[in-house]
Design a protein around this motif. Structure first.
Motif, PDB file in Angstrom:
ATOM      1  N   THR A  23      43.599  45.479  39.762  1.00 56.96           N
ATOM      2  CA  THR A  23      43.780  44.214  40.469  1.00 56.96           C
ATOM      3  C   THR A  23      44.115  44.498  41.928  1.00 56.96           C
ATOM      4  OG1 THR A  23      44.557  43.108  38.461  1.00 56.96           O
ATOM      5  CG2 THR A  23      45.061  42.050  40.563  1.00 56.96           C
ATOM      6  N   TYR A 195      44.498  32.889  37.463  1.00 47.81           N
ATOM      7  CA  TYR A 195      44.854  34.311  37.452  1.00 47.81           C
ATOM      8  C   TYR A 195      44.920  34.844  36.015  1.00 47.81           C
ATOM      9  CZ  TYR A 195      46.127  33.787  42.409  1.00 47.81           C
ATOM     10  OH  TYR A 195      46.119  33.556  43.757  1.00 47.81           O
ATOM     11  N   GLN A 199      42.356  37.624  34.313  1.00 46.45           N
ATOM     12  CA  GLN A 199      42.906  38.796  33.644  1.00 46.45           C
ATOM     13  C   GLN A 199      42.386  38.893  32.213  1.00 46.45           C
ATOM     14  OE1 GLN A 199      44.755  41.046  35.151  1.00 46.45           O
ATOM     15  NE2 GLN A 199      45.218  42.337  33.376  1.00 46.45           N
TER      16      GLN A 199
END
Length: 266
Positions: A23, A195, A199
């Motif tokens: 990330t 987010y 992920q």
């Protein structure tokens, strides 16, 4: 670990590698994650290294908090513009990052909250998967700044959105919301917790055979060298526009908090 972006962290780029997912989170909230020369190069370096590192299977590009990126840092851009003759157009830091994203051979995911302006939109055109939430606000402002498209946007946006929608977004320079970005095929999905969703998708991809992912992407992006050449072509034209009377009027209007007057230019 061979990734120098982890060994040598940057104050404006948070880097985390977990379960094969790297990330890269831009961390400059006071400037809405606007990007400047050194930061462009740091993100590009991280992508290049991740492409070669067997520990990385997927990359997520995002902001740390409420914004993706407001695009070019204006003060840094003006310094760069004043020295533009010292560097070939194609070697400008934004174009180095865009070419690194275009060449990246593994899955590249973008997660967008808040503003995605200028290169913040152009980068999405080079991602394999792009997600946003309903706070996302997009803009491709180059024409309104007296400039021209960058990063192969004139090619990729027409291919993804169709000519008329691309013309609307590129020529008007209007801001647009998540629903418009979705309709233009700039993003894949609108998610409440973007987010977490990015992920989740990254972990899902990281469990698949990397060789198959890379080969599938290579087949879909068989024209990657043409895209890189178009990035360079647009860079040459873009840098010709830098310092133009129209651009200087746009910058002056921005600094003076007024609407620019382009009526004096043909």
């Amino acid at each position: 670990m061979s990734l120098s972006c982890i060994q040598h962290p940057h104050e404006h780029l948070n880097v985390n590698l977990e379960h094969g997912v790297l990330t890269l989170a831009i961390n400059r909230p006071q400037a809405k994650n606007a990007i400047y020369g050194e930061l462009y190069l740091k993100i590009a370096q991280a992508l290049d290294e991740a492409d070669l590192d067997s520990n990385v299977r997927v990359v997520i590009l995002r902001g740390t908090d409420t914004d993706f990126t407001a695009g070019n840092d204006m003060q840094d851009f003006m310094k760069y513009a004043a020295q533009k003759e010292q560097t070939p157009a194609t070697q400008g830091p934004p174009f180095i990052l865009l070419k690194a994203a275009a060449r990246f051979s593994k899955p590249l995911i973008a997660a967008v909250r808040g503003v995605a302006i200028g290169i913040g939109v152009t980068l999405l055109l080079h991602c394999d998967l792009a997600y946003c939430d309903r706070t996302a606000l997009f803009q491709i402002p180059f024409v309104s700044l007296g400039l021209s498209p960058e990063g192969a946007a004139s090619k990729l946006l027409v291919e993804q959105a169709g000519y008329h929608k691309a013309a609307e977004l590129l020529l008007t320079a209007d801001k647009f919301n998540a629903e418009t970005a979705f309709a233009a095929n700039i993003i894949n999905r609108i998610e409440d917790d973007v987010y977490a969703y990015a992920q989740h998708k990254a972990i899902q991809l990281s469990a698949l055979p990397l060789a198959s992912l890379k080969q599938s992407k290579a087949l879909m992006k068989h024209n990657v060298q043409d895209i890189v050449k178009w990035i360079d072509h647009e860079a040459e034209i873009f840098m010709q526009r830098v310092g133009s009377p129209e651009m200087m009027e746009a910058v002056a209007a921005f600094m003076q908090k007024r609407k620019p007057d382009f009526s004096q230019f043909n």
